[in-house]
Design an enzyme around this catalytic site. Structure first.
Site, mmCIF file in Angstrom:
data_model
loop_
_atom_site.group_PDB
_atom_site.id
_atom_site.type_symbol
_atom_site.label_atom_id
_atom_site.label_comp_id
_atom_site.label_asym_id
_atom_site.label_seq_id
_atom_site.Cartn_x
_atom_site.Cartn_y
_atom_site.Cartn_z
ATOM 1 N N HIS A 70 0.842 -1.202 0.000
ATOM 2 C CA HIS A 70 0.000 0.000 0.000
ATOM 3 C C HIS A 70 0.880 1.257 0.000
ATOM 4 C CE1 HIS A 70 -3.084 -2.684 2.243
ATOM 5 N NE2 HIS A 70 -3.617 -2.430 1.061
ATOM 6 N N LYS A 72 -16.819 -7.857 5.114
ATOM 7 C CA LYS A 72 -15.519 -8.395 5.543
ATOM 8 C C LYS A 72 -15.365 -8.245 7.047
ATOM 9 C CE LYS A 72 -12.340 -7.431 1.657
ATOM 10 N NZ LYS A 72 -11.166 -6.597 1.326
ATOM 11 N N ARG A 104 -2.136 -5.898 -8.662
ATOM 12 C CA ARG A 104 -1.086 -6.886 -8.395
ATOM 13 C C ARG A 104 -0.989 -7.936 -9.498
ATOM 14 N NH1 ARG A 104 -3.301 -7.139 -2.368
ATOM 15 N NH2 ARG A 104 -5.120 -6.893 -3.679
ATOM 16 N N SER A 126 -3.057 -7.902 2.502
ATOM 17 C CA SER A 126 -3.237 -7.785 3.954
ATOM 18 C C SER A 126 -3.620 -9.130 4.552
ATOM 19 C CB SER A 126 -4.322 -6.756 4.270
ATOM 20 O OG SER A 126 -3.880 -5.472 3.909
HETATM 21 P P1 ADP Z 1 -5.837 -6.093 0.363
HETATM 22 O O1 ADP Z 1 -6.632 -6.375 1.604
HETATM 23 O O2 ADP Z 1 -5.975 -7.173 -0.690
HETATM 24 O O3 ADP Z 1 -4.400 -5.732 0.602
HETATM 25 P P2 ADP Z 1 -7.029 -3.442 0.079
HETATM 26 O O4 ADP Z 1 -8.486 -3.284 -0.078
HETATM 27 O O5 ADP Z 1 -6.479 -3.035 1.391
HETATM 28 O O6 ADP Z 1 -6.585 -4.905 -0.323
HETATM 29 O O7 ADP Z 1 -6.264 -2.679 -1.090
HETATM 30 C C1 ADP Z 1 -6.471 -1.353 -1.438
HETATM 31 C C2 ADP Z 1 -5.832 -1.113 -2.783
HETATM 32 O O8 ADP Z 1 -4.429 -1.311 -2.674
HETATM 33 C C3 ADP Z 1 -6.299 -2.048 -3.907
HETATM 34 O O9 ADP Z 1 -6.322 -1.335 -5.113
HETATM 35 C C4 ADP Z 1 -5.228 -3.093 -3.953
HETATM 36 O O10 ADP Z 1 -5.122 -3.678 -5.234
HETATM 37 C C5 ADP Z 1 -4.003 -2.243 -3.638
HETATM 38 N N1 ADP Z 1 -2.940 -3.060 -3.093
HETATM 39 C C6 ADP Z 1 -2.959 -3.833 -1.981
HETATM 40 N N2 ADP Z 1 -1.785 -4.464 -1.817
HETATM 41 C C7 ADP Z 1 -1.000 -4.098 -2.863
HETATM 42 C C8 ADP Z 1 0.323 -4.438 -3.296
HETATM 43 N N3 ADP Z 1 1.037 -5.317 -2.627
HETATM 44 N N4 ADP Z 1 0.798 -3.860 -4.425
HETATM 45 C C9 ADP Z 1 0.024 -2.997 -5.117
HETATM 46 N N5 ADP Z 1 -1.223 -2.649 -4.789
HETATM 47 C C10 ADP Z 1 -1.739 -3.189 -3.678
#
Ligand code: ADP
Length: 160
Positions: free
Chosen positions: A17, A41, A90, A128
């Site tokens: 993030h 969730k 990703r 996450s």
């Molecule tokens: P997650 O729970 O899968 O990490 P989130 O809802 O917190 O997802 O993610 C918010 C945004 O950040 C989404 O667009 C997600 O694709 C992006 N994101 C999450 N982890 C990564 C990563 N490792 N690299 C790039 N983008 C990410």
């Protein structure tokens, strides 16, 4: 002002993030990291805990603000007159849901656009949910999250 929203669950915020935030700041003058509460969730951390960790990780960027919403992203965006969102990709598995989400948001508000940044390769498999699982099983998550988040995971899960 060229402003965008970076919405997500951030449960908790990871270095993947943070990588997106850093790079989004090259395109936007201001960024709102928006914890979009998903009632479906079941989160590990409370909204307040996740906001505090996001705040900590982004404290060195004055152009970043942190907020949360229980409602629709477009309703929040419209309220503050922000017409752009930033999301990370990703891989192809993200693409399908992101494509649907971007189109849905645009159909809800035609002025609203989503900008995508492709992940840095080293964060490709970082979710996450993976961090929560590794931490719950006592694994080392220091390469995935900031020191504060690592410590909060240790306290919450009592296992690392
Ligand atoms: P997650 O729970 O899968 O990490 P989130 O809802 O917190 O997802 O993610 C918010 C945004 O950040 C989404 O667009 C997600 O694709 C992006 N994101 C999450 N982890 C990564 C990563 N490792 N690299 C790039 N983008 C990410």
């Amino acid at each position: 002002m060229n402003k965008a929203i970076y919405p997500g669950s951030f449960d908790p915020i990871t270095l993947g993030h943070v990588n997106i935030i850093t790079r989004a700041l090259e395109f936007f003058d201001e960024l709102v990291v928006l914890l979009a509460v998903n009632p479906v969730k079941k989160a590990l951390f409370t909204v307040e805990e996740n906001l505090e960790m996001i705040q900590d990780v982004t404290s060195s960027w004055p152009q970043v603000t942190v907020d949360s919403t229980q409602g629709l992203l477009v309703d929040y965006a419209r309220q503050y007159g922000i017409t752009k969102a930033v999301r990370g990709l990703r891989g192809v598995t993200d693409f399908d849901t992101e494509f649907a989400m971007a189109l849905t948001n645009r159909s809800l508000w035609s002025e609203f656009d989503t900008v995508y940044l492709v992940t840095d390769a080293k964060f490709m498999y970082l979710h996450s949910s993976v961090v929560r699982q590794v931490a719950a099983l006592g694994g080392d998550v220091s390469g995935f999250v900031s020191p504060l988040v690592e410590q909060r995971l240790r306290v919450k899960l009592g296992s690392i």
